[in-house]
Design an enzyme around this catalytic site. Structure first.
Site, PDB file in Angstrom:
ATOM      1  CG  ASP A 190      -1.930   1.112   1.185  1.00  0.00           C
ATOM      2  OD1 ASP A 190      -2.977   0.923   0.586  1.00  0.00           O
ATOM      3  OD2 ASP A 190      -1.664   2.186   1.775  1.00  0.00           O
ATOM      4  CB  ILE A 191       0.997   4.219  -2.226  1.00  0.00           C
ATOM      5  CG1 ILE A 191       1.300   3.325  -3.440  1.00  0.00           C
ATOM      6  CG2 ILE A 191       1.786   5.514  -2.320  1.00  0.00           C
ATOM      7  CD1 ILE A 191       0.869   3.932  -4.758  1.00  0.00           C
ATOM      8  CG  ASN A 198      -4.413  10.692  -5.524  1.00  0.00           C
ATOM      9  OD1 ASN A 198      -3.606  10.812  -6.432  1.00  0.00           O
ATOM     10  ND2 ASN A 198      -5.073   9.578  -5.296  1.00  0.00           N
ATOM     11  CG  ASP A 207      -4.665   7.837 -12.287  1.00  0.00           C
ATOM     12  OD1 ASP A 207      -4.947   7.363 -11.173  1.00  0.00           O
ATOM     13  OD2 ASP A 207      -5.523   8.288 -13.076  1.00  0.00           O
ATOM     14  CD  GLU A 233      -4.696   3.776  -1.511  1.00  0.00           C
ATOM     15  OE1 GLU A 233      -4.791   4.163  -0.344  1.00  0.00           O
ATOM     16  OE2 GLU A 233      -5.645   3.771  -2.303  1.00  0.00           O
TER      17      GLU A 233
END
Length: 325
Positions: A190-191, A198, A207, A233
Site C-alpha cells: 500500500d502506498i 492525490n 495515476d 492504491e
C-alpha cells in the site's frame, strides 16, 4: 449500495444487481472481501469491479468474433462441398476411361484424356488450397483477437497488472499446488499517504505514481510470480514456491526500489516528494480459504502502517504483537 455509499450509476447498478442475484461467484467473493476488510467503494474500486467482472460478459469483440466464425464456417462448407463434387467428377472420368480401355479404344486417346483430367484436378486442388490458406489466415486473426480480448479482460487498465479476476484464478491454482506441500506466500503493498499525495498533486499525478509502482513491482518479482492490482492504491503479488522469509526478502527489494524512485510531474518537470510503501507478508496454510490468507496479509500491512509506515511486516510479527497485548 446506500449502506456502502455507492453512487447510483448504471455501471454500479450492474455490479450490485449481479452481486445480489448471486449468479456470479467471483464477483460475490471479491465484494465480500472488500466489505470484510472495510475497503471503501470509491470510484476507482467500482470501475475495477465493473471492468473485471461485468464488462467481459458484454464484450463486442465476442459478438464480432461469432459473426466472423459463422462466415468462415460457411466458406469451409462450400470448399468441402466443391472438393467432394470434384472428387466424384474425377472418379467418374477415370471409370469411363477404364471402360473405354476394356472396349479397345486407342491407348493414346485414353492417355490424353487422363492427362487432361489430371491437369484439371491439379488446377482445382491449387485453387482449393489457396482458398483454405486464406481462410486459415482469417482464423489466425480471429484467434489473435480472442486472445487479446481475453488478456484485456484479465488486465487492470490503469497499471497493466493482472486484475482481480486474473488474481483469483492464479491464487486458486497456486493453492491447489501448495496443498501438496509447496510453499506459497503473498505480499500486499500500500502506498503511504496516497490520499494526501492525490489531494496535493491531483489524481492524474496519482495515476502516474500507481503506474510507476506497478512497474517496480513487475520488475522485482520473479517470472513465476503474479503481480496484480488488488484495489485502489493497493498492489499485491502471489509468490508460488516461496516461503515467508523469501517473500519478505522480495518485499524488501520492492520497498527499497520504490523509495529510490524519482517522480517528476510530466506537465511541469517538477520533482515531487519521494513515495514510500508499507508491505504485509503472509504464507499460505494448507487447506485455508483465500480470504483467510489475504486477511493475515492485511493485518500485517496495517501493523506496518501503524508502526510508522515504509516498512515490511510479516504475519509472525503480527502474532507476536497480538500475544504481547
Amino acid at each position: 449500495m446506500a449502506e456502502q455509499r455507492i453512487p447510483p450509476t448504471p455501471t454500479n447498478f450492474a455490479i450490485w444487481f449481479q452481486y445480489y442475484a448471486g449468479s456470479h461467484d467471483d464477483l460475490r467473493n471479491a465484494v465480500d472481501l472488500l466489505i470484510d476488510h472495510n475497503r471503501p467503494f470509491d470510484t476507482r474500486t467500482n470501475q475495477d469491479l465493473f471492468e473485471t467482472y461485468i464488462a467481459p460478459q458484454v464484450s463486442a469483440v465476442v459478438l464480432d468474433t461469432s459473426e466472423r466464425l459463422q462466415t468462415l464456417m460457411g466458406a469451409a462448407k462450400e470448399f468441402l462441398a466443391t472438393a467432394i463434387a470434384d472428387n466424384r467428377s474425377q472418379m467418374q472420368v477415370i471409370s469411363q476411361v477404364a471402360d473405354q480401355g476394356q472396349a479397345g479404344v486407342d491407348p493414346k486417346t485414353l492417355v490424353a484424356r487422363l492427362m487432361n483430367e489430371l491437369a484439371r484436378a491439379a488446377t482445382r486442388t491449387t485453387r482449393l488450397e489457396a482458398g483454405f490458406a486464406e481462410k486459415a489466415r482469417e482464423l489466425d486473426v480471429i484467434r489473435d483477437s480472442l486472445s487479446k480480448s481475453e488478456e484485456r479482460a484479465r488486465t487492470d487498465t490503469l497499471t497493466g497488472l493482472a486484475n482481480r479476476r486474473a488474481l483469483d484464478e492464479f491464487l486458486r491454482k497456486a493453492q491447489t499446488t501448495a496443498d501438496w506441500g509447496e510453499p506459497l506466500s503473498v505480499l500486499l503493498l500500500d502506498i503511504d499517504h496516497f490520499k494526501t499525495f492525490n489531494d496535493n498533486f491531483g489524481h492524474g499525478v496519482g495515476d502516474q505514481v500507481l503506474r510507476l509502482m506497478a512497474k517496480v513491482l513487475r520488475e522485482k518479482v520473479r517470472p513465476q510470480d503474479l503481480p496484480a492490482r488488488y484495489g485502489g492504491e493497493e498492489l499485491i503479488a502471489v509468490l508460488p514456491d516461496a516461503d515467508l522469509s523469501a517473500c519478505a526478502e522480495i518485499a524488501e527489494r520492492i520497498r527499497r526500489a520504490i523509495g529510490e524512485c524519482t517522480i517528476t510531474r510530466r506537465s511541469t518537470g517538477e520533482v515531487l516528494p519521494n513515495i514510500t510503501v508499507s508491505v504485509g507478508v503472509a504464507q499460505y496454510r494448507t487447506g485455508e480459504a483465500t480470504a483467510d490468507l489475504i486477511e493475515r496479509c492485511d493485518r500485517a500491512l496495517y501493523l506496518a502502517k501503524g508502526g510508522g509506515r515504509n516498512r515490511i511486516v510479516t504475519e509472525n510479527e503480527v502474532d507476536r504483537a497480538e500475544a504481547a497485548g
